[in-house]
Write a protein that holds these residues in place. Structure first.
Motif, mmCIF file in Angstrom:
data_model
loop_
_atom_site.group_PDB
_atom_site.id
_atom_site.type_symbol
_atom_site.label_atom_id
_atom_site.label_comp_id
_atom_site.label_asym_id
_atom_site.label_seq_id
_atom_site.Cartn_x
_atom_site.Cartn_y
_atom_site.Cartn_z
ATOM 1 N N MET A 1 -52.637 -21.038 36.091
ATOM 2 C CA MET A 1 -51.330 -21.635 36.125
ATOM 3 C C MET A 1 -51.143 -22.414 37.417
ATOM 4 O O MET A 1 -51.667 -22.052 38.450
ATOM 5 C CB MET A 1 -50.247 -20.555 36.053
ATOM 6 N N GLY A 2 -50.302 -23.435 37.317
ATOM 7 C CA GLY A 2 -50.006 -24.258 38.488
ATOM 8 C C GLY A 2 -48.866 -23.687 39.300
ATOM 9 O O GLY A 2 -48.155 -22.775 38.891
ATOM 10 N N ILE A 3 -48.716 -24.210 40.463
ATOM 11 C CA ILE A 3 -47.633 -23.781 41.339
ATOM 12 C C ILE A 3 -46.451 -24.724 41.131
ATOM 13 O O ILE A 3 -46.601 -25.939 41.190
ATOM 14 C CB ILE A 3 -48.075 -23.815 42.816
ATOM 15 N N VAL A 4 -45.284 -24.166 40.880
ATOM 16 C CA VAL A 4 -44.081 -24.961 40.686
ATOM 17 C C VAL A 4 -43.382 -25.124 42.028
ATOM 18 O O VAL A 4 -43.017 -24.140 42.669
ATOM 19 C CB VAL A 4 -43.123 -24.300 39.666
ATOM 20 N N THR A 5 -43.225 -26.348 42.442
ATOM 21 C CA THR A 5 -42.539 -26.634 43.696
ATOM 22 C C THR A 5 -41.096 -26.999 43.385
ATOM 23 O O THR A 5 -40.840 -27.916 42.601
ATOM 24 C CB THR A 5 -43.222 -27.814 44.423
ATOM 25 N N PRO A 6 -40.145 -26.312 43.969
ATOM 26 C CA PRO A 6 -38.744 -26.622 43.672
ATOM 27 C C PRO A 6 -38.345 -27.985 44.218
ATOM 28 O O PRO A 6 -38.847 -28.437 45.241
ATOM 29 C CB PRO A 6 -37.966 -25.500 44.363
ATOM 30 N N PHE A 7 -37.428 -28.635 43.490
ATOM 31 C CA PHE A 7 -36.904 -29.922 43.908
ATOM 32 C C PHE A 7 -36.056 -29.714 45.155
ATOM 33 O O PHE A 7 -35.232 -28.811 45.201
ATOM 34 C CB PHE A 7 -36.066 -30.534 42.778
ATOM 35 N N PRO A 8 -36.252 -30.541 46.197
ATOM 36 C CA PRO A 8 -35.454 -30.321 47.412
ATOM 37 C C PRO A 8 -33.979 -30.562 47.137
ATOM 38 O O PRO A 8 -33.585 -31.617 46.663
ATOM 39 C CB PRO A 8 -36.014 -31.343 48.401
ATOM 40 N N ALA A 9 -33.183 -29.576 47.420
ATOM 41 C CA ALA A 9 -31.743 -29.663 47.159
ATOM 42 C C ALA A 9 -31.036 -30.337 48.322
ATOM 43 O O ALA A 9 -31.390 -30.137 49.475
ATOM 44 C CB ALA A 9 -31.173 -28.270 46.945
ATOM 45 N N VAL A 10 -30.066 -31.155 47.989
ATOM 46 C CA VAL A 10 -29.236 -31.786 49.009
ATOM 47 C C VAL A 10 -28.091 -30.830 49.312
ATOM 48 O O VAL A 10 -27.384 -30.402 48.401
ATOM 49 C CB VAL A 10 -28.695 -33.142 48.496
ATOM 50 N N PRO A 11 -27.892 -30.470 50.560
ATOM 51 C CA PRO A 11 -26.798 -29.550 50.887
ATOM 52 C C PRO A 11 -25.452 -30.140 50.481
ATOM 53 O O PRO A 11 -25.225 -31.341 50.581
ATOM 54 C CB PRO A 11 -26.885 -29.401 52.407
ATOM 55 N N LYS A 12 -24.554 -29.275 50.007
ATOM 56 C CA LYS A 12 -23.232 -29.740 49.583
ATOM 57 C C LYS A 12 -22.462 -30.294 50.770
ATOM 58 O O LYS A 12 -22.577 -29.826 51.878
ATOM 59 C CB LYS A 12 -22.449 -28.604 48.942
ATOM 60 N N GLY A 13 -21.662 -31.321 50.487
ATOM 61 C CA GLY A 13 -20.843 -31.919 51.520
ATOM 62 C C GLY A 13 -21.530 -33.009 52.305
ATOM 63 O O GLY A 13 -20.917 -33.605 53.172
ATOM 64 N N VAL A 14 -22.801 -33.290 52.025
ATOM 65 C CA VAL A 14 -23.522 -34.305 52.777
ATOM 66 C C VAL A 14 -23.281 -35.694 52.182
ATOM 67 O O VAL A 14 -23.092 -36.656 52.909
ATOM 68 C CB VAL A 14 -25.031 -33.997 52.812
ATOM 69 N N GLN A 15 -23.224 -35.809 50.875
ATOM 70 C CA GLN A 15 -23.061 -37.108 50.228
ATOM 71 C C GLN A 15 -21.588 -37.520 50.225
ATOM 72 O O GLN A 15 -20.709 -36.730 49.892
ATOM 73 C CB GLN A 15 -23.582 -37.068 48.795
#
Length: 113
Positions: A1-15
């Motif tokens: 099985m492959g390694i699943v890399t999580p999508f980098p989350a943008v912290p709330k309140g930054v955008q």
């Protein structure tokens, strides 16, 4: 099985984004300019330091006007700015209405003339 890399989350309140009432006011002006035959396209950029609404006469040109919301400037000159095609700041303020006034005056001239 492959390694699943999580999508980098943008912290709330930054955008930075437009609130519903602000966007309604901007899109109302855009719709009236389209009806007058002056604007044909728009673009929005919601970044980490500013939210920008750009209005174009034609899609292949530079925006005729940019309406910028920069919350970091709200205690200084005001977080709203109207920027012209050449990049000059035409109007700056704490409220959206007075910043849009030069474009609305131009709309009245377009409709009357």
């Amino acid at each position: 099985m492959g390694i699943v890399t999580p999508f980098p989350a943008v912290p709330k309140g930054v955008q930075v984004g437009f609130e519903r009432a602000e966007l309604t006011r901007i899109l109302d002006l855009y719709g009236r300019m389209v009806a007058a035959g002056h604007w044909r396209d728009y673009a929005m950029d919601l970044g980490t330091d500013a939210a920008v609404f750009a209005a174009f006469r034609r899609a292949a040109e530079r925006p005729e006007y940019r309406i910028e919301k920069r919350p970091a400037l709200r205690l200084r000159q005001g977080m709203w700015a109207l920027i012209g095609e050449g990049g000059a700041v035409l109007k700056r303020g704490h409220e959206l209405g007075p910043v849009l006034a030069p474009v609305e005056r131009r709309l009245v001239k377009l409709v009357e003339g």
